[in-house]
Write a protein that holds these residues in place. Structure first.
Motif, PDB file in Angstrom:
ATOM      1  N   MET A 223       1.023  -0.861   0.210  1.00  0.00           N
ATOM      2  CA  MET A 223      -0.031   0.261  -0.223  1.00  0.00           C
ATOM      3  C   MET A 223       1.144   0.907   0.090  1.00  0.00           C
ATOM      4  O   MET A 223       0.273   2.497  -1.011  1.00  0.00           O
ATOM      5  N   ASP A 224       2.128   1.276   0.831  1.00  0.00           N
ATOM      6  CA  ASP A 224       3.213   2.426   0.443  1.00  0.00           C
ATOM      7  C   ASP A 224       3.403   2.776  -0.730  1.00  0.00           C
ATOM      8  O   ASP A 224       3.821   4.105  -0.793  1.00  0.00           O
ATOM      9  N   ARG A 225       3.667   1.136  -1.656  1.00  0.00           N
ATOM     10  CA  ARG A 225       4.062   2.076  -2.527  1.00  0.00           C
ATOM     11  C   ARG A 225       3.704   2.523  -4.014  1.00  0.00           C
ATOM     12  O   ARG A 225       3.277   3.336  -4.091  1.00  0.00           O
ATOM     13  N   LEU A 226       1.730   2.192  -3.273  1.00  0.00           N
ATOM     14  CA  LEU A 226       0.663   2.564  -4.532  1.00  0.00           C
ATOM     15  C   LEU A 226       0.846   4.130  -3.416  1.00  0.00           C
ATOM     16  O   LEU A 226       0.454   5.136  -4.032  1.00  0.00           O
ATOM     17  N   LYS A 227       0.529   4.435  -2.771  1.00  0.00           N
ATOM     18  CA  LYS A 227       1.043   5.608  -1.885  1.00  0.00           C
ATOM     19  C   LYS A 227       1.641   6.696  -2.586  1.00  0.00           C
ATOM     20  O   LYS A 227       1.153   8.169  -3.213  1.00  0.00           O
ATOM     21  N   GLY A 228       2.335   6.108  -2.274  1.00  0.00           N
ATOM     22  CA  GLY A 228       3.709   6.666  -3.333  1.00  0.00           C
ATOM     23  C   GLY A 228       3.727   7.302  -4.745  1.00  0.00           C
ATOM     24  O   GLY A 228       4.540   8.734  -5.223  1.00  0.00           O
ATOM     25  N   ALA A 229       3.297   6.436  -5.122  1.00  0.00           N
ATOM     26  CA  ALA A 229       3.714   6.873  -6.733  1.00  0.00           C
ATOM     27  C   ALA A 229       2.011   8.061  -7.099  1.00  0.00           C
ATOM     28  O   ALA A 229       2.248   8.589  -8.020  1.00  0.00           O
ATOM     29  N   GLY A 230       1.748   7.363  -5.832  1.00  0.00           N
ATOM     30  CA  GLY A 230       0.098   8.090  -6.533  1.00  0.00           C
ATOM     31  C   GLY A 230       0.926   9.729  -6.320  1.00  0.00           C
ATOM     32  O   GLY A 230       0.545  10.969  -6.614  1.00  0.00           O
ATOM     33  N   ILE A 231       0.958  10.189  -4.548  1.00  0.00           N
ATOM     34  CA  ILE A 231       1.436  11.497  -4.431  1.00  0.00           C
ATOM     35  C   ILE A 231       2.644  11.876  -5.926  1.00  0.00           C
ATOM     36  O   ILE A 231       2.958  12.779  -5.797  1.00  0.00           O
ATOM     37  N   LEU A 232       3.450  10.896  -5.854  1.00  0.00           N
ATOM     38  CA  LEU A 232       4.964  10.911  -7.319  1.00  0.00           C
ATOM     39  C   LEU A 232       4.345  12.040  -8.556  1.00  0.00           C
ATOM     40  O   LEU A 232       4.118  12.619  -8.735  1.00  0.00           O
ATOM     41  N   THR A 233       3.132  11.100  -8.685  1.00  0.00           N
ATOM     42  CA  THR A 233       1.991  11.628  -9.976  1.00  0.00           C
ATOM     43  C   THR A 233       1.390  13.082  -9.629  1.00  0.00           C
ATOM     44  O   THR A 233       1.375  14.064 -10.768  1.00  0.00           O
ATOM     45  N   LEU A 234       0.823  13.438  -8.387  1.00  0.00           N
ATOM     46  CA  LEU A 234       0.484  14.840  -8.222  1.00  0.00           C
ATOM     47  C   LEU A 234       1.964  15.636  -8.466  1.00  0.00           C
ATOM     48  O   LEU A 234       1.737  16.652  -8.386  1.00  0.00           O
ATOM     49  N   ALA A 235       2.908  15.504  -7.904  1.00  0.00           N
ATOM     50  CA  ALA A 235       4.206  16.338  -7.441  1.00  0.00           C
ATOM     51  C   ALA A 235       4.306  16.893  -8.850  1.00  0.00           C
ATOM     52  O   ALA A 235       4.936  17.679 -10.007  1.00  0.00           O
ATOM     53  N   VAL A 236       4.363  15.610  -9.634  1.00  0.00           N
ATOM     54  CA  VAL A 236       4.912  15.917 -11.850  1.00  0.00           C
ATOM     55  C   VAL A 236       3.790  16.594 -12.062  1.00  0.00           C
ATOM     56  O   VAL A 236       3.868  17.357 -12.958  1.00  0.00           O
ATOM     57  N   LEU A 237       2.296  16.128 -11.820  1.00  0.00           N
ATOM     58  CA  LEU A 237       1.388  17.951 -12.366  1.00  0.00           C
ATOM     59  C   LEU A 237       1.015  18.723 -11.657  1.00  0.00           C
ATOM     60  O   LEU A 237       1.104  19.795 -12.728  1.00  0.00           O
ATOM     61  N   ALA A 238       2.525  18.558 -10.971  1.00  0.00           N
ATOM     62  CA  ALA A 238       1.873  20.611  -9.882  1.00  0.00           C
ATOM     63  C   ALA A 238       3.012  20.885 -10.455  1.00  0.00           C
ATOM     64  O   ALA A 238       3.411  21.714  -9.590  1.00  0.00           O
ATOM     65  N   CYS A 239       4.387  20.344 -10.773  1.00  0.00           N
ATOM     66  CA  CYS A 239       5.613  20.588 -10.727  1.00  0.00           C
ATOM     67  C   CYS A 239       5.384  22.495 -11.282  1.00  0.00           C
ATOM     68  O   CYS A 239       4.462  22.571 -12.625  1.00  0.00           O
ATOM     69  N   PRO A 240       5.964  22.976 -11.388  1.00  0.00           N
ATOM     70  CA  PRO A 240       6.222  24.936 -11.840  1.00  0.00           C
ATOM     71  C   PRO A 240       5.804  24.957 -13.529  1.00  0.00           C
ATOM     72  O   PRO A 240       5.631  26.224 -13.696  1.00  0.00           O
ATOM     73  N   CYS A 241       6.834  24.025 -13.544  1.00  0.00           N
ATOM     74  CA  CYS A 241       7.522  23.703 -15.327  1.00  0.00           C
ATOM     75  C   CYS A 241       6.614  23.518 -16.452  1.00  0.00           C
ATOM     76  O   CYS A 241       6.100  23.812 -17.600  1.00  0.00           O
TER      77      CYS A 241
END
Length: 80
Positions: free
Chosen positions: A1-19
């Motif tokens: 479950m931690d890997r799934l949560k981490g992957a989801g949050i990293l996807t959010l990080a990619v989408l929220a990247c200011p670039c």
């Protein structure tokens, strides 16, 4: 479950990247939400930057704890 949560949050990080903000403004150009975003670019960069850094930190920590690896204490090297 931690890997799934981490992957989801990293996807959010990619989408929220200011670039990605210019791409987002180009896609939403001509819409009401695009006009609101274009009027507040500095605020968006600061908010997206904070979300990006926070999500990246939390996501990487979740992946690290989910992997079961921890850093072992280093033993001093013997010199001959």
């Amino acid at each position: 479950m931690d890997r799934l949560k981490g992957a989801g949050i990293l996807t959010l990080a990619v989408l929220a990247c200011p670039c990605h903000l210019p791409i987002l403004l180009a896609v939403l150009g001509g819409t009401t939400i695009g006009a609101i975003l274009a009027a507040n670019v500095l605020t968006l960069v600061v908010v997206f930057g904070a979300v990006f850094v926070g999500a990246l930190t939390v996501g990487l920590r979740a992946l690290e704890t989910g992997s079961g690896r921890t850093c072992a204490p280093q033993q001093p090297r013997r010199t001959l």
